[in-house]
Design a protein around this motif. Structure first.
Motif, PDB file in Angstrom:
ATOM      1  N   ALA A 245       0.827  -1.209   0.000  1.00  0.00           N
ATOM      2  CA  ALA A 245       0.000   0.000   0.000  1.00  0.00           C
ATOM      3  C   ALA A 245       0.856   1.251   0.000  1.00  0.00           C
ATOM      4  O   ALA A 245       0.482   2.282  -0.575  1.00  0.00           O
ATOM      5  CB  ALA A 245      -0.941  -0.005   1.205  1.00  0.00           C
ATOM      6  N   ASP A 246       2.020   1.199   0.673  1.00  0.00           N
ATOM      7  CA  ASP A 246       2.927   2.337   0.760  1.00  0.00           C
ATOM      8  C   ASP A 246       4.241   1.995   0.082  1.00  0.00           C
ATOM      9  O   ASP A 246       4.799   0.908   0.305  1.00  0.00           O
ATOM     10  CB  ASP A 246       3.186   2.710   2.225  1.00  0.00           C
ATOM     11  CG  ASP A 246       1.948   3.239   2.914  1.00  0.00           C
ATOM     12  OD1 ASP A 246       1.613   4.418   2.696  1.00  0.00           O
ATOM     13  OD2 ASP A 246       1.313   2.472   3.661  1.00  0.00           O
ATOM     14  N   ASN A 247       4.739   2.919  -0.746  1.00  0.00           N
ATOM     15  CA  ASN A 247       5.974   2.690  -1.496  1.00  0.00           C
ATOM     16  C   ASN A 247       6.851   3.935  -1.485  1.00  0.00           C
ATOM     17  O   ASN A 247       6.356   5.064  -1.388  1.00  0.00           O
ATOM     18  CB  ASN A 247       5.649   2.313  -2.944  1.00  0.00           C
ATOM     19  CG  ASN A 247       5.090   0.915  -3.087  1.00  0.00           C
ATOM     20  OD1 ASN A 247       5.840  -0.047  -3.204  1.00  0.00           O
ATOM     21  ND2 ASN A 247       3.768   0.785  -3.073  1.00  0.00           N
ATOM     22  N   TYR A 248       8.156   3.710  -1.614  1.00  0.00           N
ATOM     23  CA  TYR A 248       9.141   4.781  -1.665  1.00  0.00           C
ATOM     24  C   TYR A 248      10.139   4.476  -2.775  1.00  0.00           C
ATOM     25  O   TYR A 248      10.608   3.340  -2.876  1.00  0.00           O
ATOM     26  CB  TYR A 248       9.910   4.899  -0.343  1.00  0.00           C
ATOM     27  CG  TYR A 248       9.056   5.033   0.890  1.00  0.00           C
ATOM     28  CD1 TYR A 248       8.821   6.277   1.458  1.00  0.00           C
ATOM     29  CD2 TYR A 248       8.490   3.910   1.494  1.00  0.00           C
ATOM     30  CE1 TYR A 248       8.050   6.401   2.611  1.00  0.00           C
ATOM     31  CE2 TYR A 248       7.715   4.029   2.635  1.00  0.00           C
ATOM     32  CZ  TYR A 248       7.501   5.274   3.183  1.00  0.00           C
ATOM     33  OH  TYR A 248       6.730   5.386   4.312  1.00  0.00           O
ATOM     34  N   VAL A 249      10.499   5.452  -3.584  1.00  0.00           N
ATOM     35  CA  VAL A 249      11.589   5.304  -4.549  1.00  0.00           C
ATOM     36  C   VAL A 249      12.861   5.832  -3.914  1.00  0.00           C
ATOM     37  O   VAL A 249      12.896   6.965  -3.417  1.00  0.00           O
ATOM     38  CB  VAL A 249      11.286   6.061  -5.854  1.00  0.00           C
ATOM     39  CG1 VAL A 249      12.525   6.133  -6.744  1.00  0.00           C
ATOM     40  CG2 VAL A 249      10.148   5.368  -6.613  1.00  0.00           C
ATOM     41  N   THR A 250      13.920   5.016  -3.915  1.00  0.00           N
ATOM     42  CA  THR A 250      15.165   5.399  -3.257  1.00  0.00           C
ATOM     43  C   THR A 250      16.341   5.537  -4.209  1.00  0.00           C
ATOM     44  O   THR A 250      17.383   6.072  -3.830  1.00  0.00           O
ATOM     45  CB  THR A 250      15.525   4.360  -2.181  1.00  0.00           C
ATOM     46  OG1 THR A 250      15.648   3.060  -2.799  1.00  0.00           O
ATOM     47  CG2 THR A 250      14.449   4.296  -1.098  1.00  0.00           C
ATOM     48  N   GLY A 251      16.211   5.047  -5.449  1.00  0.00           N
ATOM     49  CA  GLY A 251      17.328   5.147  -6.380  1.00  0.00           C
ATOM     50  C   GLY A 251      16.871   5.005  -7.816  1.00  0.00           C
ATOM     51  O   GLY A 251      15.868   4.332  -8.094  1.00  0.00           O
ATOM     52  N   ILE A 252      17.601   5.632  -8.738  1.00  0.00           N
ATOM     53  CA  ILE A 252      17.318   5.505 -10.160  1.00  0.00           C
ATOM     54  C   ILE A 252      18.638   5.662 -10.918  1.00  0.00           C
ATOM     55  O   ILE A 252      19.425   6.568 -10.630  1.00  0.00           O
ATOM     56  CB  ILE A 252      16.281   6.548 -10.639  1.00  0.00           C
ATOM     57  CG1 ILE A 252      15.967   6.367 -12.125  1.00  0.00           C
ATOM     58  CG2 ILE A 252      16.718   7.970 -10.315  1.00  0.00           C
ATOM     59  CD1 ILE A 252      14.797   7.217 -12.599  1.00  0.00           C
ATOM     60  N   ASN A 253      18.909   4.738 -11.853  1.00  0.00           N
ATOM     61  CA  ASN A 253      20.148   4.867 -12.609  1.00  0.00           C
ATOM     62  C   ASN A 253      19.877   5.338 -14.030  1.00  0.00           C
ATOM     63  O   ASN A 253      18.725   5.559 -14.423  1.00  0.00           O
ATOM     64  CB  ASN A 253      20.966   3.561 -12.575  1.00  0.00           C
ATOM     65  CG  ASN A 253      20.300   2.410 -13.316  1.00  0.00           C
ATOM     66  OD1 ASN A 253      19.362   2.592 -14.103  1.00  0.00           O
ATOM     67  ND2 ASN A 253      20.789   1.195 -13.062  1.00  0.00           N
ATOM     68  N   ASN A 254      20.936   5.509 -14.810  1.00  0.00           N
ATOM     69  CA  ASN A 254      20.794   6.065 -16.159  1.00  0.00           C
ATOM     70  C   ASN A 254      20.107   5.109 -17.132  1.00  0.00           C
ATOM     71  O   ASN A 254      19.678   5.521 -18.209  1.00  0.00           O
ATOM     72  CB  ASN A 254      22.165   6.454 -16.713  1.00  0.00           C
ATOM     73  CG  ASN A 254      22.772   7.628 -15.984  1.00  0.00           C
ATOM     74  OD1 ASN A 254      22.087   8.331 -15.240  1.00  0.00           O
ATOM     75  ND2 ASN A 254      24.062   7.840 -16.174  1.00  0.00           N
ATOM     76  N   LYS A 255      20.012   3.827 -16.764  1.00  0.00           N
ATOM     77  CA  LYS A 255      19.343   2.838 -17.604  1.00  0.00           C
ATOM     78  C   LYS A 255      17.845   2.768 -17.342  1.00  0.00           C
ATOM     79  O   LYS A 255      17.135   2.034 -18.022  1.00  0.00           O
ATOM     80  CB  LYS A 255      19.971   1.459 -17.368  1.00  0.00           C
ATOM     81  CG  LYS A 255      21.462   1.391 -17.646  1.00  0.00           C
ATOM     82  CD  LYS A 255      22.009   0.024 -17.257  1.00  0.00           C
ATOM     83  CE  LYS A 255      23.516  -0.047 -17.453  1.00  0.00           C
ATOM     84  NZ  LYS A 255      24.063  -1.356 -17.028  1.00  0.00           N
ATOM     85  N   GLY A 256      17.388   3.482 -16.318  1.00  0.00           N
ATOM     86  CA  GLY A 256      15.978   3.458 -15.990  1.00  0.00           C
ATOM     87  C   GLY A 256      15.582   2.425 -14.959  1.00  0.00           C
ATOM     88  O   GLY A 256      14.394   2.211 -14.714  1.00  0.00           O
TER      89      GLY A 256
END
Length: 323
Positions: A245-256
């Motif tokens: 129900a609850d989510n967090y984005v903590t990282g993203i790289n150049n490849k998506g």
């Protein structure tokens, strides 16, 4: 499982050379207790619900999980596999740390009255961002070439900084009149210039990570529910693992590749990786409480935290994607 292309990348970035290193304290650092480390293990990421022809991911520890004093958290990783995070001493005070080639160094913001320092992000130049506390006041910091500087949004009640890319663009959040806003900005010679980030319709927004192309990840709130998001060229997209129900984005790289955390019904965090619209949950057999991935680099290496009841450990691992 391994993949030749990924093995070549590992060799170039030096992470394979780190796989047998037990983290040790930098000789200039004195802590109340030594670092504890554990044996390398192999963990498979479960397929997302539905199975079928969906990709299969493996996670292989390249850095033996370790803890410091009461516990440690892994928050950021760059393309040279330098890691930053936070540990808690026997008085439960927070200290930032950096990990490089088997050595750990404590990072404390150098000001009177500082009660906590959190190291959150690092770029390929070795520039580090984070947050420090003086009493109840929270301020961001920027560490470049050994020199600390404060990051404070003008007029805000508090400022926190979570991520930085190689261009020096930083992301974080600030509190103003009871509302949490995300921001992206740059520390230049003329002072701190920033742009607010506000997910449409949200009651609050936090920006946690930024890749080299300027794509931003984070979380937003609608009432008491938290959602992950990615912001690319002005377009916001919700990124939620449907298992939580609850989510967090903590990282993203150049490849998506997007790294994030889902919160279960017991309030425990569980890591997931999103790629190509598919979600994968990180399962650690040694963990009694879950895992929380803190960052991902452009070689698909991740850093994060393993939860063992009240104890936390830092891990570094390599992801491999197969179709």
């Amino acid at each position: 499982m391994t993949h030749p292309k990924h093995d070549q990348i590992d060799a170039l970035s030096g992470l394979l050379d780190d796989s047998d290193l037990v983290p040790t304290l930098d000789p200039t650092v004195v802590l109340a207790s030594p670092v504890s480390a554990f044996n390398n293990t192999l963990t498979t990421l479960d397929d997302p619900p539905g199975g079928g022809s969906t990709p299969v991911l493996d996670i292989v520890y390249k850095l033996p999980p370790f803890s410091i004093d009461l516990g440690a958290e892994g928050n950021g990783i760059n393309d040279y596999n330098k890691i930053v995070g936070t540990y808690f001493d026997t008085n439960d005070w927070a200290h930032g740390f950096s990990y490089n080639n088997g050595h750990i160094k404590t990072l404390n913001y150098p000001a009177l009255g500082v009660t906590a320092t959190y190291a959150n992000g690092i770029n390929d130049k070795g520039w580090i961002v984070g947050t420090y506390n003086i009493g109840s006041l929270e301020q961001g910091f920027f560490l470049k070439n050994g020199i600390y500087s404060t990051i404070s949004i003008p007029g805000a009640d508090s400022t926190q900084v979570y991520g930085i890319n190689n261009k020096g663009q930083m992301v974080g959040d600030y509190l103003s009149n009871g509302v949490t806003w995300g921001f992206v900005g740059y520390e230049g010679n003329l002072g701190y210039n920033y742009t607010p980030i506000d997910f449409p319709g949200a009651t609050g927004t936090i920006a946690t990570c930024i890749n080299g192309k300027g794509a931003i990840g984070g979380e937003y709130f609608v009432g008491f529910v938290t959602h992950g998001f990615v912001l690319v060229r002005g377009t916001y997209t919700t990124v939620d693992d449907p298992n939580y129900a609850d989510n967090y984005v903590t990282g993203i790289n150049n490849k998506g590749w997007v790294a994030g955390i889902g919160i279960d019904s017991n309030g425990l965090g569980h890591s997931w990786i999103e790629y190509g619209g598919n979600f994968y949950t990180v399962k650690d057999p040694a963990s009694t409480g879950g895992t929380e991935v803190g960052g991902i680099n452009n070689y698909n290496h991740v850093v994060g935290t393993i939860l063992h009841g009240t104890t936390t450990e830092v891990f570094g691992a390599h992801l491999a994607l197969f179709f």
